[in-house]
Design a protein around this motif. Structure first.
Motif, PDB file in Angstrom:
ATOM      1  N   HIS A 171      -2.350  35.203  25.390  1.00  0.00           N
ATOM      2  CA  HIS A 171      -3.376  34.247  24.965  1.00  0.00           C
ATOM      3  C   HIS A 171      -4.726  34.651  25.539  1.00  0.00           C
ATOM      4  O   HIS A 171      -4.803  35.341  26.557  1.00  0.00           O
ATOM      5  CB  HIS A 171      -3.022  32.830  25.422  1.00  0.00           C
TER       6      HIS A 171
ATOM      7  N   ALA B  10      -0.828  27.820  24.599  1.00  0.00           N
ATOM      8  CA  ALA B  10      -2.243  27.706  24.221  1.00  0.00           C
ATOM      9  C   ALA B  10      -3.025  26.948  25.285  1.00  0.00           C
ATOM     10  O   ALA B  10      -4.116  27.365  25.698  1.00  0.00           O
ATOM     11  CB  ALA B  10      -2.376  27.011  22.874  1.00  0.00           C
TER      12      ALA B  10
ATOM     13  N   VAL C 142      -9.148  33.263  25.681  1.00  0.00           N
ATOM     14  CA  VAL C 142     -10.288  32.452  25.263  1.00  0.00           C
ATOM     15  C   VAL C 142     -11.545  33.266  25.540  1.00  0.00           C
ATOM     16  O   VAL C 142     -11.562  34.140  26.407  1.00  0.00           O
ATOM     17  CB  VAL C 142     -10.366  31.098  26.011  1.00  0.00           C
TER      18      VAL C 142
ATOM     19  N   ASN D  42      -9.669  24.160  17.063  1.00  0.00           N
ATOM     20  CA  ASN D  42      -9.329  25.404  17.771  1.00  0.00           C
ATOM     21  C   ASN D  42     -10.394  25.870  18.744  1.00  0.00           C
ATOM     22  O   ASN D  42     -10.678  27.065  18.854  1.00  0.00           O
ATOM     23  CB  ASN D  42      -9.022  26.531  16.765  1.00  0.00           C
ATOM     24  N   VAL D  43     -10.999  24.930  19.476  1.00  0.00           N
ATOM     25  CA  VAL D  43     -11.923  25.300  20.538  1.00  0.00           C
ATOM     26  C   VAL D  43     -11.492  24.633  21.839  1.00  0.00           C
ATOM     27  O   VAL D  43     -10.712  23.685  21.847  1.00  0.00           O
ATOM     28  CB  VAL D  43     -13.385  24.902  20.220  1.00  0.00           C
TER      29      VAL D  43
ATOM     30  N   GLN E 284      -7.978  34.325  19.602  1.00  0.00           N
ATOM     31  CA  GLN E 284      -8.760  34.095  20.816  1.00  0.00           C
ATOM     32  C   GLN E 284      -9.709  32.928  20.537  1.00  0.00           C
ATOM     33  O   GLN E 284     -10.654  33.052  19.765  1.00  0.00           O
ATOM     34  CB  GLN E 284      -9.545  35.353  21.177  1.00  0.00           C
ATOM     35  N   ARG E 285      -9.460  31.793  21.174  1.00  0.00           N
ATOM     36  CA  ARG E 285     -10.266  30.609  20.889  1.00  0.00           C
ATOM     37  C   ARG E 285     -11.621  30.656  21.595  1.00  0.00           C
ATOM     38  O   ARG E 285     -11.719  31.126  22.727  1.00  0.00           O
ATOM     39  CB  ARG E 285      -9.528  29.339  21.332  1.00  0.00           C
TER      40      ARG E 285
ATOM     41  N   TYR F 172     -19.284  30.061  16.638  1.00  0.00           N
ATOM     42  CA  TYR F 172     -18.102  29.562  15.929  1.00  0.00           C
ATOM     43  C   TYR F 172     -18.024  30.149  14.526  1.00  0.00           C
ATOM     44  O   TYR F 172     -16.935  30.430  14.021  1.00  0.00           O
ATOM     45  CB  TYR F 172     -18.120  28.032  15.874  1.00  0.00           C
TER      46      TYR F 172
END
Length: 370
Positions: free
Chosen positions: A198, A103, A200, A290-291, A263-264, A240
């Motif tokens: 992973h 992560a 973002v 989770n950001v 997906q953060r 968010y």
């Protein structure tokens, strides 16, 4: 027991990534302080960062000399130099990647921004960068243009982790999440282990305020002045909300059951541009589980020095955030016009920085050739 603002931030669920990378920083051991004292667990880069690093650092001379002797052209030289730095940084953060099952401990490298409207070219470049860096904790950055959406899906489908960058609008963010899920669905069909992939989604913050506040100044009313410095946070907070909605859907639950990682959201462009605003605004104001928050060092140091973490500052703020956007619309400030302009300008800035990078490296190659 004493704590620090950055430790509090991490405890609240925010992963702190540094928005900067240079060989000088890598060679000096400067990351050690950031990791140990300021809770930094990842790195992002972009063409502007590399252009500044190459222009201001002497630590590239040996590699530039070897590339010149080998007859490398400027595009190959830039590719080799930037991937070298990213691979080194990946090694530095490998332990963090292992600790967090991938992560964090991530280092991002962006595809050539001149390909941002070229889907096939972006896919090919993403695969080439991934193969060159050869580290499991690298993230390939792909801009969230309309043409980039398919490239995001195809890159993920190949089992490559992706940082989707340059997101400004809520509509585009929803399209990015859809592209992400398409990519994972295809990756599963292709036989990839979803647990190893992973991603973002980099949502830009301060640039929204910079553009909208200028328009509010032009309106000039008391109502307009009262809205200054509020749009960036409102937009990100509503993003968010989208994240929470989309990653509790039935579609996502199927992927999650197959081992997929969400997906953060990543808050980018978090350096405050208006000196009248608090310098930690886009960090303390965007705290939730989770950001990721990627900060320039100046913002990171400000947060460490005097930042205050008051727990979750996003969840529960959605009605207020939507009200900010509604009031902007009532004043004639077009959200759609703003986000479209910011995407175009963002891409132009990346291309300009890339051109500066090419020019700097070409000059160095010419000097090395004597």
């Amino acid at each position: 027991m004493t704590t620090t603002p950055t430790a509090d931030l991490s405890a609240a669920g925010v992963s702190i990534w540094l928005d900067d990378l240079s060989r000088e920083r890598l060679n000096s051991g400067g990351f050690k302080r950031l990791i140990e004292d300021l809770n930094v667990v990842g790195v992002t880069t972009n063409p502007s960062i590399f252009a500044a690093a190459l222009k201001n650092g002497d630590s590239y001379a040996t590699q530039v000399g070897a590339l010149a002797e080998a007859g490398a052209d400027v595009d190959r030289a830039v590719f080799d130099i930037t991937t070298h730095d990213v691979a080194q940084a990946c090694d530095l953060f490998a332990a963090e990647a292992k600790r967090t099952d991938g992560a964090d401990g991530r280092v991002s490298i962006e595809v050539d921004p001149r390909l941002s409207r070229d889907t096939a070219g972006t896919i090919a470049e993403a695969k080439r960068l991934h193969a060159k860096v050869q580290r499991t904790n690298v993230l390939i950055k792909i801009p969230a243009t309309v043409e980039g959406l398919e490239a995001i899906s195809e890159t993920l489908a190949a089992g490559i982790s992706v940082n989707v960058t340059l997101i400004f609008s809520l509509e585009r963010y929803r399209a990015v999440i859809n592209a992400f899920m398409i990519g994972l669905e295809q990756a599963r069909e292709n036989g990839h282990d979803l647990a190893t992939i992973h991603s973002v989604a980099s949502f830009f913050v301060s640039r929204v305020d910079a553009e909208i506040d200028a328009r509010l100044d032009a309106v000039g009313s008391e109502e307009a002045t009262a809205l200054k410095g509020k749009a960036g946070l409102a937009n990100a907070r509503l993003a968010y909300q989208v994240f929470q909605e989309q990653f509790s859907s039935e579609r996502w639950q199927v992927l999650e059951a197959a081992g997929a990682n969400a997906q953060r959201p990543l808050w980018a462009s978090t350096g405050v541009k208006d000196p009248n605003l608090p310098d930690t605004l886009y960090v303390a104001g965007l705290v939730a589980a989770n950001v990721v928050n990627t900060m320039p060092e100046k913002t990171l140091d400000a947060m460490a020095d005097h930042g205050v973490v008051e727990g979750d500052t996003i969840t529960g703020s959605y009605a207020e955030a939507a009200d900010v956007l509604d009031k902007l619309d009532a004043l004639g400030v077009s959200y759609q016009e703003v986000v479209e302009k910011l995407e175009t300008e963002g891409l132009d800035k990346f291309v300009t920085s890339w051109s500066e990078l090419l020019e700097t490296v070409q000059t160095a190659l010419d000097a090395a050739k004597g």
